[in-house]
Design a protein around this motif. Structure first.
Motif, mmCIF file in Angstrom:
data_model
loop_
_atom_site.group_PDB
_atom_site.id
_atom_site.type_symbol
_atom_site.label_atom_id
_atom_site.label_comp_id
_atom_site.label_asym_id
_atom_site.label_seq_id
_atom_site.Cartn_x
_atom_site.Cartn_y
_atom_site.Cartn_z
ATOM 1 N N GLN A 99 -21.393 36.619 -1.862
ATOM 2 C CA GLN A 99 -20.089 35.988 -2.091
ATOM 3 C C GLN A 99 -19.005 37.026 -2.346
ATOM 4 O OE1 GLN A 99 -19.276 32.606 -1.656
ATOM 5 N NE2 GLN A 99 -17.303 33.657 -1.599
ATOM 6 N N GLN A 100 -19.315 38.055 -3.096
ATOM 7 C CA GLN A 100 -18.342 39.123 -3.327
ATOM 8 C C GLN A 100 -17.963 39.796 -2.012
ATOM 9 O OE1 GLN A 100 -20.910 41.105 -6.094
ATOM 10 N NE2 GLN A 100 -19.576 40.661 -7.859
ATOM 11 N N LEU A 101 -18.938 39.976 -1.137
ATOM 12 C CA LEU A 101 -18.669 40.581 0.168
ATOM 13 C C LEU A 101 -17.745 39.700 0.992
ATOM 14 C CD1 LEU A 101 -19.202 42.883 2.163
ATOM 15 C CD2 LEU A 101 -21.250 41.643 2.900
ATOM 16 N N VAL A 102 -17.999 38.417 1.015
ATOM 17 C CA VAL A 102 -17.125 37.475 1.727
ATOM 18 C C VAL A 102 -15.711 37.557 1.162
ATOM 19 C CG1 VAL A 102 -16.650 35.012 2.120
ATOM 20 C CG2 VAL A 102 -18.968 35.902 2.461
ATOM 21 N N ASN A 103 -15.597 37.589 -0.166
ATOM 22 C CA ASN A 103 -14.276 37.669 -0.796
ATOM 23 C C ASN A 103 -13.554 38.961 -0.433
ATOM 24 O OD1 ASN A 103 -14.654 35.167 -2.018
ATOM 25 N ND2 ASN A 103 -15.374 36.053 -3.941
ATOM 26 N N LEU A 104 -14.278 40.072 -0.401
ATOM 27 C CA LEU A 104 -13.673 41.349 -0.016
ATOM 28 C C LEU A 104 -13.159 41.311 1.428
ATOM 29 C CD1 LEU A 104 -16.178 43.861 -1.651
ATOM 30 C CD2 LEU A 104 -13.764 43.573 -2.267
ATOM 31 N N VAL A 105 -13.926 40.701 2.309
ATOM 32 C CA VAL A 105 -13.491 40.577 3.711
ATOM 33 C C VAL A 105 -12.192 39.783 3.778
ATOM 34 C CG1 VAL A 105 -14.038 39.538 5.945
ATOM 35 C CG2 VAL A 105 -15.776 40.874 4.736
ATOM 36 N N HIS A 106 -12.104 38.687 3.046
ATOM 37 C CA HIS A 106 -10.878 37.877 3.060
ATOM 38 C C HIS A 106 -9.699 38.640 2.466
ATOM 39 C CE1 HIS A 106 -12.075 33.928 4.594
ATOM 40 N NE2 HIS A 106 -13.274 34.261 4.136
ATOM 41 N N LEU A 107 -9.916 39.362 1.379
ATOM 42 C CA LEU A 107 -8.858 40.174 0.772
ATOM 43 C C LEU A 107 -8.331 41.202 1.770
ATOM 44 C CD1 LEU A 107 -7.222 41.138 -1.752
ATOM 45 C CD2 LEU A 107 -9.205 42.574 -2.299
ATOM 46 N N CYS A 108 -9.241 41.878 2.432
ATOM 47 C CA CYS A 108 -8.836 42.903 3.407
ATOM 48 C C CYS A 108 -8.150 42.284 4.619
ATOM 49 C CB CYS A 108 -10.048 43.724 3.840
ATOM 50 S SG CYS A 108 -10.659 44.824 2.554
ATOM 51 N N THR A 109 -8.707 41.200 5.126
ATOM 52 C CA THR A 109 -8.183 40.562 6.339
ATOM 53 C C THR A 109 -6.806 39.945 6.127
ATOM 54 O OG1 THR A 109 -10.431 40.086 7.089
ATOM 55 C CG2 THR A 109 -8.665 38.797 8.087
ATOM 56 N N HIS A 110 -6.614 39.294 4.986
ATOM 57 C CA HIS A 110 -5.384 38.529 4.770
ATOM 58 C C HIS A 110 -4.290 39.280 4.030
ATOM 59 C CE1 HIS A 110 -7.077 34.844 6.402
ATOM 60 N NE2 HIS A 110 -8.188 35.146 5.746
ATOM 61 N N VAL A 111 -4.654 40.382 3.352
ATOM 62 C CA VAL A 111 -3.624 41.107 2.601
ATOM 63 C C VAL A 111 -3.563 42.582 2.998
ATOM 64 C CG1 VAL A 111 -2.717 41.708 0.328
ATOM 65 C CG2 VAL A 111 -3.882 39.520 0.643
ATOM 66 N N LEU A 112 -4.635 43.312 2.768
ATOM 67 C CA LEU A 112 -4.573 44.767 2.967
ATOM 68 C C LEU A 112 -4.322 45.162 4.422
ATOM 69 C CD1 LEU A 112 -7.396 45.986 0.564
ATOM 70 C CD2 LEU A 112 -4.928 45.877 0.158
ATOM 71 N N GLN A 113 -5.015 44.547 5.356
ATOM 72 C CA GLN A 113 -4.825 44.901 6.764
ATOM 73 C C GLN A 113 -3.402 44.583 7.241
ATOM 74 O OE1 GLN A 113 -7.134 46.681 8.555
ATOM 75 N NE2 GLN A 113 -5.524 46.915 10.089
#
Length: 153
Positions: A30-44
């Motif tokens: 779940q933490q990995l999924v959350n990190l992907v969403h954070l990166c995809t929707h904000v950082l990238q």
């Protein structure tokens, strides 16, 4: 492992404190999924907009690491939903304003800002409930941290 085109799992889990204390700062599923969403929707999107390296100073902090640094057990860093970052050479307030105006996020905190490059940006992303909260963190003369609503610069 890539979380987004310009972000790796390694940079979102890097921690000198974890290394020093021999704490495995590795995400569960779940933490990995959350990190992907954070990166995809904000950082990238931030990276693509400015065309500059986004330097993450703190991403995932497993609970043991989070306790070791004295942070709240309720921190979104523990869930893999938050990170602290800056873009060297750019004003943190300017970057935070871009996020506030153009992106989806949960919490956006301009932390310990002093123009042009002091402090950092804390941002979180919750794929189920983004509240779009904006705050400014500062310290008083006694070192106590205060959070105020909005960008108070």
């Amino acid at each position: 492992m890539k979380l987004a085109p310009n972000f790796s799992l390694k940079e979102l889990t890097a921690s000198q404190t974890a290394e020093r204390l021999n704490i495995k700062n590795e995400p569960d599923q779940q933490q990995l999924v959350n990190l992907v969403h954070l990166c995809t929707h904000v950082l990238q999107p931030v990276r693509e907009h400015y065309g500059k390296v986004v330097t993450v100073s703190s991403g995932l902090r497993v609970l043991k690491l989070n306790k070791a640094i004295g942070s709240s057990d309720k921190s979104q860093h523990v869930l893999g939903q938050a990170c602290d970052f800056e873009i060297y050479g750019l004003d943190n307030h300017l970057v935070a304003q871009f996020i506030a105006e153009k992106l989806d996020y949960d919490k956006l905190i301009l932390e310990f800002y002093s123009p042009p490059n002091g402090g950092w940006i804390h941002v979180s992303y919750d794929m189920h409930n983004n509240r779009k909260e904006i705050m400014t963190a500062s310290r008083d003369s006694d070192g106590k941290v205060h959070y105020n609503t909005g960008f108070n610069v």
